[in-house]
Motif scaffolding. Sequence first.
Motif, PDB file in Angstrom:
ATOM      1  N   ALA A 154       0.885  -1.167   0.000  1.00  0.00           N
ATOM      2  CA  ALA A 154       0.000   0.000   0.000  1.00  0.00           C
ATOM      3  C   ALA A 154       0.923   1.217   0.000  1.00  0.00           C
ATOM      4  CB  ALA A 154      -0.904  -0.015   1.229  1.00  0.00           C
ATOM      5  N   ASP A 155       2.008   1.086  -0.789  1.00  0.00           N
ATOM      6  CA  ASP A 155       3.081   2.079  -0.705  1.00  0.00           C
ATOM      7  C   ASP A 155       3.147   3.007  -1.915  1.00  0.00           C
ATOM      8  OD1 ASP A 155       3.840  -0.189  -2.063  1.00  0.00           O
ATOM      9  OD2 ASP A 155       5.656  -0.581  -0.931  1.00  0.00           O
ATOM     10  N   ARG A 162       5.710  -3.463  -5.183  1.00  0.00           N
ATOM     11  CA  ARG A 162       5.455  -3.748  -6.608  1.00  0.00           C
ATOM     12  C   ARG A 162       6.778  -3.980  -7.347  1.00  0.00           C
ATOM     13  NH1 ARG A 162       3.058   1.044  -8.521  1.00  0.00           N
ATOM     14  NH2 ARG A 162       5.134   1.595  -9.221  1.00  0.00           N
ATOM     15  N   ARG A 163       7.744  -3.141  -7.043  1.00  0.00           N
ATOM     16  CA  ARG A 163       9.048  -3.281  -7.709  1.00  0.00           C
ATOM     17  C   ARG A 163       9.676  -4.636  -7.374  1.00  0.00           C
ATOM     18  NH1 ARG A 163      13.939  -2.571  -5.838  1.00  0.00           N
ATOM     19  NH2 ARG A 163      13.188  -1.598  -3.923  1.00  0.00           N
ATOM     20  N   LEU A 164       9.597  -5.014  -6.078  1.00  0.00           N
ATOM     21  CA  LEU A 164      10.227  -6.279  -5.676  1.00  0.00           C
ATOM     22  C   LEU A 164       9.498  -7.494  -6.260  1.00  0.00           C
ATOM     23  CD1 LEU A 164      10.941  -5.459  -1.902  1.00  0.00           C
ATOM     24  CD2 LEU A 164      12.641  -5.685  -3.724  1.00  0.00           C
ATOM     25  N   ALA A 165       8.159  -7.422  -6.334  1.00  0.00           N
ATOM     26  CA  ALA A 165       7.400  -8.619  -6.740  1.00  0.00           C
ATOM     27  C   ALA A 165       7.017  -8.628  -8.213  1.00  0.00           C
ATOM     28  CB  ALA A 165       6.134  -8.728  -5.883  1.00  0.00           C
ATOM     29  N   GLN A 272      -0.219   7.080 -14.530  1.00  0.00           N
ATOM     30  CA  GLN A 272      -1.032   5.964 -14.048  1.00  0.00           C
ATOM     31  C   GLN A 272      -0.166   4.713 -13.937  1.00  0.00           C
ATOM     32  OE1 GLN A 272      -4.160   5.681 -17.017  1.00  0.00           O
ATOM     33  NE2 GLN A 272      -5.342   7.267 -15.953  1.00  0.00           N
ATOM     34  N   ILE A 273      -0.676   3.755 -13.194  1.00  0.00           N
ATOM     35  CA  ILE A 273      -0.036   2.430 -13.121  1.00  0.00           C
ATOM     36  C   ILE A 273      -1.011   1.410 -13.706  1.00  0.00           C
ATOM     37  CG2 ILE A 273       0.693   0.598 -11.519  1.00  0.00           C
ATOM     38  CD1 ILE A 273       2.755   2.831 -11.779  1.00  0.00           C
ATOM     39  N   THR A 274      -0.526   0.601 -14.622  1.00  0.00           N
ATOM     40  CA  THR A 274      -1.378  -0.414 -15.248  1.00  0.00           C
ATOM     41  C   THR A 274      -0.714  -1.779 -15.115  1.00  0.00           C
ATOM     42  OG1 THR A 274      -1.972   1.264 -16.857  1.00  0.00           O
ATOM     43  CG2 THR A 274      -2.615  -0.976 -17.370  1.00  0.00           C
ATOM     44  N   LEU A 275      -1.395  -2.664 -14.421  1.00  0.00           N
ATOM     45  CA  LEU A 275      -0.884  -4.034 -14.203  1.00  0.00           C
ATOM     46  C   LEU A 275      -1.938  -5.041 -14.647  1.00  0.00           C
ATOM     47  CD1 LEU A 275       0.544  -3.891 -10.579  1.00  0.00           C
ATOM     48  CD2 LEU A 275       1.747  -4.827 -12.509  1.00  0.00           C
ATOM     49  N   ASP A 276      -1.503  -6.151 -15.228  1.00  0.00           N
ATOM     50  CA  ASP A 276      -2.460  -7.188 -15.640  1.00  0.00           C
ATOM     51  C   ASP A 276      -3.093  -7.881 -14.445  1.00  0.00           C
ATOM     52  OD1 ASP A 276      -1.898  -6.645 -18.195  1.00  0.00           O
ATOM     53  OD2 ASP A 276      -0.435  -8.266 -18.449  1.00  0.00           O
ATOM     54  N   SER A 277      -2.325  -8.013 -13.375  1.00  0.00           N
ATOM     55  CA  SER A 277      -2.868  -8.649 -12.174  1.00  0.00           C
ATOM     56  C   SER A 277      -2.288  -7.953 -10.957  1.00  0.00           C
ATOM     57  CB  SER A 277      -2.484 -10.128 -12.165  1.00  0.00           C
ATOM     58  OG  SER A 277      -2.871 -10.679 -10.922  1.00  0.00           O
ATOM     59  N   TRP A 278      -3.064  -7.871  -9.891  1.00  0.00           N
ATOM     60  CA  TRP A 278      -2.631  -7.120  -8.708  1.00  0.00           C
ATOM     61  C   TRP A 278      -2.074  -8.019  -7.620  1.00  0.00           C
ATOM     62  CZ3 TRP A 278      -7.939  -4.222  -8.461  1.00  0.00           C
ATOM     63  CH2 TRP A 278      -8.048  -3.384  -9.583  1.00  0.00           C
ATOM     64  N   TYR A 279      -1.893  -9.293  -7.902  1.00  0.00           N
ATOM     65  CA  TYR A 279      -1.282 -10.166  -6.894  1.00  0.00           C
ATOM     66  C   TYR A 279      -0.472 -11.252  -7.584  1.00  0.00           C
ATOM     67  CZ  TYR A 279      -5.217 -13.213  -8.045  1.00  0.00           C
ATOM     68  OH  TYR A 279      -6.116 -13.987  -8.721  1.00  0.00           O
ATOM     69  N   ARG A 280       0.544 -11.684  -6.876  1.00  0.00           N
ATOM     70  CA  ARG A 280       1.346 -12.832  -7.314  1.00  0.00           C
ATOM     71  C   ARG A 280       1.549 -13.687  -6.098  1.00  0.00           C
ATOM     72  NH1 ARG A 280       5.820 -10.698 -11.604  1.00  0.00           N
ATOM     73  NH2 ARG A 280       4.273 -10.425 -13.225  1.00  0.00           N
ATOM     74  N   VAL A 286      -2.588  -2.733  -3.203  1.00  0.00           N
ATOM     75  CA  VAL A 286      -3.849  -2.012  -2.993  1.00  0.00           C
ATOM     76  C   VAL A 286      -3.603  -0.509  -3.133  1.00  0.00           C
ATOM     77  CG1 VAL A 286      -3.601  -1.857  -0.452  1.00  0.00           C
ATOM     78  CG2 VAL A 286      -5.890  -1.888  -1.453  1.00  0.00           C
ATOM     79  N   GLY A 287      -4.612   0.215  -3.639  1.00  0.00           N
ATOM     80  CA  GLY A 287      -4.503   1.676  -3.771  1.00  0.00           C
ATOM     81  C   GLY A 287      -3.565   2.060  -4.906  1.00  0.00           C
ATOM     82  N   ASP A 288      -2.927   3.225  -4.768  1.00  0.00           N
ATOM     83  CA  ASP A 288      -2.055   3.749  -5.833  1.00  0.00           C
ATOM     84  C   ASP A 288      -0.973   2.750  -6.246  1.00  0.00           C
ATOM     85  OD1 ASP A 288      -3.407   6.121  -6.037  1.00  0.00           O
ATOM     86  OD2 ASP A 288      -1.730   7.405  -5.426  1.00  0.00           O
ATOM     87  N   ALA A 289      -0.516   1.922  -5.329  1.00  0.00           N
ATOM     88  CA  ALA A 289       0.543   0.951  -5.643  1.00  0.00           C
ATOM     89  C   ALA A 289       0.126   0.026  -6.785  1.00  0.00           C
ATOM     90  CB  ALA A 289       0.875   0.121  -4.399  1.00  0.00           C
ATOM     91  N   GLY A 290      -1.149  -0.322  -6.828  1.00  0.00           N
ATOM     92  CA  GLY A 290      -1.615  -1.280  -7.829  1.00  0.00           C
ATOM     93  C   GLY A 290      -2.224  -0.646  -9.056  1.00  0.00           C
ATOM     94  N   TYR A 291      -2.899   0.507  -8.867  1.00  0.00           N
ATOM     95  CA  TYR A 291      -3.690   1.031  -9.987  1.00  0.00           C
ATOM     96  C   TYR A 291      -3.892   2.541  -9.842  1.00  0.00           C
ATOM     97  CZ  TYR A 291      -6.481  -1.024  -6.250  1.00  0.00           C
ATOM     98  OH  TYR A 291      -6.920  -1.450  -5.017  1.00  0.00           O
ATOM     99  N   CYS A 292      -2.780   3.248  -9.610  1.00  0.00           N
ATOM    100  CA  CYS A 292      -2.855   4.709  -9.466  1.00  0.00           C
ATOM    101  C   CYS A 292      -3.521   5.304 -10.709  1.00  0.00           C
ATOM    102  CB  CYS A 292      -1.455   5.284  -9.303  1.00  0.00           C
ATOM    103  SG  CYS A 292      -1.454   7.081  -9.224  1.00  0.00           S
ATOM    104  N   PRO A 293      -4.606   6.069 -10.519  1.00  0.00           N
ATOM    105  CA  PRO A 293      -5.273   6.645 -11.690  1.00  0.00           C
ATOM    106  C   PRO A 293      -4.625   7.951 -12.150  1.00  0.00           C
ATOM    107  CG  PRO A 293      -6.534   7.100  -9.701  1.00  0.00           C
ATOM    108  CD  PRO A 293      -5.321   6.336  -9.260  1.00  0.00           C
ATOM    109  N   GLY A 294      -3.634   8.450 -11.381  1.00  0.00           N
ATOM    110  CA  GLY A 294      -2.985   9.731 -11.679  1.00  0.00           C
ATOM    111  C   GLY A 294      -3.201  10.652 -10.495  1.00  0.00           C
ATOM    112  N   PRO A 295      -2.111  11.166  -9.875  1.00  0.00           N
ATOM    113  CA  PRO A 295      -2.271  12.047  -8.722  1.00  0.00           C
ATOM    114  C   PRO A 295      -3.105  13.271  -9.073  1.00  0.00           C
ATOM    115  CG  PRO A 295       0.064  11.574  -9.152  1.00  0.00           C
ATOM    116  CD  PRO A 295      -0.721  10.990 -10.276  1.00  0.00           C
ATOM    117  N   ALA A 296      -4.037  13.609  -8.216  1.00  0.00           N
ATOM    118  CA  ALA A 296      -4.837  14.839  -8.308  1.00  0.00           C
ATOM    119  C   ALA A 296      -5.898  14.835  -9.396  1.00  0.00           C
ATOM    120  CB  ALA A 296      -3.949  16.085  -8.468  1.00  0.00           C
TER     121      ALA A 296
END
Length: 406
Positions: A154-155, A162-165, A272-280, A286-296
């Motif tokens: 949630a970082d 996200r970077r590590l996994a 934005q952040i776009t990932l095919d899947s949010w877990y491995r 969760v939150g911006d870490a997985g699917y940031c829509p764009g700050p502000a």
Amino acid sequence: MKVLISGASVAGPVLAHWLHRYGFEPTIVERTPALRHGLGGHAVDLFSSAAEVTRRMGCWDAIDAARTRLDSLTIERFGKRPVQVDLGRMYAGLSSSHVEILRGELTRILYGTTRDSTEYLFGDSIATMSDDGTGVDVTFDSGTERRFDLVVGADGLHSNVRRLAFGPEGPLHRPLGGYLAVFSMPDLFGLGNRTLAHLSVGKLVGIYGVRQTGLTRAGFLFRAPELQYDYRDKNEQKALLAKEFGDYGWKVPQLLQHLDAAEDFYFDSISQITLDSWYRGRIGLVGDAGYCPGPAVGGGTSLAVVSAYVLAGELAAARSDLQSGLRNYERIIRPLADLSRRISPKVMGTIIPGGSLALRLMPHAAAVLPKLPTAVQRLIWSQNAVGKAISSVPLPDYSDLTRLPV
Ligand SMILES: Cc1cc2nc3c(=O)[nH]c(=O)nc-3n(C[C@H](O)[C@H](O)[C@H](O)COP(=O)(O)OP(=O)(O)OC[C@H]3O[C@@H](n4cnc5c(N)ncnc54)[C@H](O)[C@@H]3O)c2cc1C
């Protein structure tokens, strides 16, 4: 079941609260040495579904009391008369319960709500993670080693988990063609509860008063092709902003005089952040870490609150089958995150005018909208607004799950 959450801002504490409610043992690791609260942070929005989550957490009254109370917006342009916008009526048309609050205040309240039920580790960060299918072995920067059943990032936009996994940010990062800078300064203009914005083609400068601190926050948004800069080097970013706005006029020269001294200076691309899947396996986002829509521009705060609530509920509903819980969470939240990502470029296009027609029309549209009947406003917002989109999804009811052993 022990869950490690990286990040103690919005999504992290909300997730921890609900996990604890369902019988999990949450630990939050936060990189900053102490909580950034109260004075810090930009104003963010909680739309009705996110407000409802905080109501269920028992902290809505504290959040409502801490709202910014910014109620009027004056939009200025070069050579035009200022346009007044009634923000109170605009938000009422957007959502039946909306609150604008400083991110730092929200974090402080969420921390207060969770600190007795969550283990907090400040000033540390995850260095390595190894998922062997039955648990995740984690080492921290501090050298500590521990094992958890699940790790959740949630970082934020530049997530470490996200970077590590999931690998480096580059391929997952989608710039929308805009940049954003924010910093605090003394109250130069006696703003009170007013927000002033100045628009020109490709640029927006906004200033508002922060009643809790007596300071002014200034925000600079601008369109630009991809800029090259070191994201760790604040001085380079300050120089970049000064170059971009150096000859802007309006109140900007006075604002820029406080740039060098600004300790809370923030600069980033609107991406934005776009990932095919949010877990491995046993590692999720969760939150911006997985699917940031764009700050502000994307309602990221409400999305973070609602998503954290759903993630905890689905993990609890799936009992010890973590994979089902993670899968169901993604199934419920993905349409919302996709919608938010689709709308946010339009929001950016509206608030930073791309051409002279938009510059002419936007302030008048903003001024007229709050004067329309609420039902008409809601109809218009439902086509264009992330807040409306996020609040249009009914919140699942997990109240039967309370205190299920997991
Ligand atoms: C200038 C600005 C204006 C915004 N305006 C709005 C707005 O008007 N409305 C709105 O809804 N949203 C707005 N947002 C977006 C909003 O702030 C985010 O969507 C929201 O805060 C997301 O919450 P989060 O908990 O997912 O992540 P974040 O709030 O980004 O929190 C991430 C947390 O993780 C911590 N962290 C980072 N790295 C590590 C690490 N390695 N180890 C441990 N911890 C770590 C960070 O210190 C932070 O506490 C704005 C954002 C910005 C930057």
